[in-house]
Design a protein around this motif. Structure first.
Motif, short mmCIF file in Angstrom:
data_model
loop_
_atom_site.label_atom_id
_atom_site.label_comp_id
_atom_site.label_asym_id
_atom_site.label_seq_id
_atom_site.Cartn_x
_atom_site.Cartn_y
_atom_site.Cartn_z
N ASN A 1 36.92 77.45 48.94
CA ASN A 1 37.97 77.60 48.20
C ASN A 1 38.36 76.34 47.45
OD1 ASN A 1 40.25 78.20 47.31
ND2 ASN A 1 41.23 78.98 49.34
N THR B 1 41.25 75.84 46.01
CA THR B 1 42.73 75.43 46.07
C THR B 1 43.04 75.83 47.69
OG1 THR B 1 43.25 77.63 45.30
CG2 THR B 1 43.16 75.65 43.77
N PRO B 2 42.68 75.08 48.72
CA PRO B 2 43.17 75.60 50.03
C PRO B 2 44.27 75.15 50.25
CG PRO B 2 41.73 73.55 49.97
CD PRO B 2 41.50 73.92 48.67
N LYS C 1 45.87 71.22 51.81
CA LYS C 1 44.82 70.32 51.78
C LYS C 1 45.16 68.88 52.00
CE LYS C 1 41.14 68.68 48.81
NZ LYS C 1 41.69 67.36 48.80
N ASP C 2 46.21 68.56 51.41
CA ASP C 2 46.83 67.10 51.53
C ASP C 2 47.69 66.86 52.81
OD1 ASP C 2 45.05 66.31 49.56
OD2 ASP C 2 46.62 66.73 48.20
N PRO D 1 36.97 71.22 52.40
CA PRO D 1 38.14 70.60 51.59
C PRO D 1 38.82 69.73 52.44
CG PRO D 1 37.84 72.96 51.03
CD PRO D 1 37.24 72.59 52.34
N TYR D 2 38.96 69.87 53.72
CA TYR D 2 39.95 69.08 54.40
C TYR D 2 39.24 67.69 55.01
CZ TYR D 2 42.75 73.41 54.26
OH TYR D 2 43.42 74.60 54.02
N HIS D 3 40.23 66.87 55.49
CA HIS D 3 39.77 65.68 56.05
C HIS D 3 39.66 65.74 57.47
CE1 HIS D 3 39.39 61.46 56.92
NE2 HIS D 3 40.48 61.67 57.90
N TYR E 1 31.33 66.37 54.07
CA TYR E 1 32.69 66.69 54.63
C TYR E 1 32.97 64.99 54.41
CZ TYR E 1 32.37 70.99 56.67
OH TYR E 1 32.00 72.32 57.19
N LYS F 1 49.10 63.04 58.95
CA LYS F 1 49.30 64.12 58.33
C LYS F 1 50.44 64.93 59.29
CE LYS F 1 45.97 63.61 55.30
NZ LYS F 1 44.84 64.24 55.32
N GLU G 1 43.12 79.11 57.85
CA GLU G 1 44.00 79.81 56.96
C GLU G 1 45.07 80.38 57.70
OE1 GLU G 1 43.64 81.82 52.83
OE2 GLU G 1 42.97 83.34 54.47
#
Length: 363
Positions: A13, A15-16, A19-20, A44-46, A65, A103, A128
């Motif tokens: 994706n 535009t997850p 994400k940030d 897409p994630y850290h 990753y 985060k 999600e």
């Protein structure tokens, strides 16, 4: 018979969601090949990987990753004397990842968890669904018989008080598992071939005043709302108990969420749990907990926090004092655990100064 989903060909994706604002925490002792299956949803994630066991062992992470990896040497270096509060040779080591994250949200998953399929055969994007749960209010004060009233196609039923329909902020999203159920050792022994094939398409808020057995293998939470209480206890190597780490955290966070007016959801999303742990090994780790829980659970059911406890840290320190006062007679271990709870909060605040947290919230 249930099988994991096939994610080959599913595009990542671009535009997850969040994400940030979200970190994924994974405790492990092995190479993280399982992330290949999760790539469409998690890449897409850290990632924050907490390596348990031998720190000299190299852990391989699939290419593409973005991650940081911490082993026991890193934990000792960063926390110094306070590193004693982080469990060794137990999945409770994952809570170090909660502490070092910066985060707002955390999703944690075990390395034997694969992508599940819904009844239509579609691959389930567990992250999600967790995000949707966390961004949606909870209703702990009055039960809605259609479960989550904010879900598309549902609403509040007749007789639900209008004054409670705004709900409260959701602090925790607790997901479930297909295939290998999250059973204790005695149940594993008497039902060695049992598999969970039921996919219940529902999310519900756990009512205020009700405890639940939290499983850490498919879990997400709002770190800003409940992070300091998401401590998985002092378990594993050198301790008389294991496999109660996530449940201990679950009992603590539920008491605090009830006190602070926060919600906990359970149900969707599902993951596919691929590997049953050895029930005889589990029994050795659990056997004291099986006896102790019959007194621990009434303790939490009766725990009352003071009006002066208005932050998660204050609530948690009060709980630690109650543990020392009420449970130390059960076993000296609880005296040690209570001290570890205090150490955990001290270490949390050192790495996450309240002033800095307030500034981030303001920004």
């Amino acid at each position: 018979m249930v099988e994991p989903a096939n994610t080959v060909g599913i595009a990542v994706n671009p535009t997850p969601l969040l994400k940030d604002e979200l970190d994924i925490v994974i405790p492990t002792i092995r190479n993280l090949d399982f992330l290949e299956m999760w790539r469409p949803f998690l890449q897409p994630y850290h990632l924050i990987i907490v390596q348990d066991g031998d720190p000299s062992k190299k852990i391989n992470v699939p290419e593409g990753y973005d991650y940081e990896l911490y082993n026991r040497n890193d934990i000792n270096r960063i926390l110094g004397p306070k590193a004693s509060c982080i469990s060794f040779k137990d999945s409770a080591c994952r809570c170090f990842g909660y502490m070092v994250s910066k985060k707002k949200y955390i999703f944690t998953i075990d390395d034997d968890c694969f992508v599940a399929k819904d009844p239509s055969g579609k691959a389930v994007n567990a992250l999600e669904q967790h995000i949707k749960n966390l961004l949606c209010p909870s209703t702990p004060l009055f039960f809605n018989t259609l479960y989550d009233p904010y879900r598309e196609g549902a609403d509040f039923v007749r007789g639900y008080p209008f004054s409670l329909r705004e709900g409260v902020s959701t602090a925790v999203s607790h997901g479930l598992w297909l295939n290998i159920p999250d059973y204790d050792a005695p149940t594993q022994l008497v039902k060695p071939k049992e598999r969970n094939t039921r996919y219940v398409d529902a999310v519900m808020t756990i009512p205020k005043g009700t405890l639940f057995p939290m499983c850490g293998m498919n879990l997400a939470f709002d770190r800003d709302l409940i992070g300091p209480a998401m401590y998985f206890g002092l378990m594993g190597d050198g301790q008389p108990i294991g496999r109660y780490d996530d449940m201990w955290a679950g009992w603590c966070i539920k008491v605090i969420c009830d006190h602070l007016g926060l919600g906990v959801k359970t149900g969707l999303p599902y993951i596919y749990h691929s590997k049953a742990s050895n029930p005889f090994v589990n029994l050795k780790k659990e056997y004291k907990g099986i006896f102790w829980q019959e007194e621990i659970i009434p303790f939490f059911q009766n725990a009352k926090l003071s009006k002066e406890a208005t932050t998660v840290q204050q609530c948690y320190i009060e709980l630690s004092k109650m543990v020392k006062e009420k449970l130390s007679s059960l076993d000296p271990y609880f005296d040690k655990l209570a001290d570890a709870m205090v150490t955990w909060i001290e270490a949390w605040d050192e790495l996450n100064p309240p002033a800095a947290a307030a500034a981030n919230d303001k920004a």
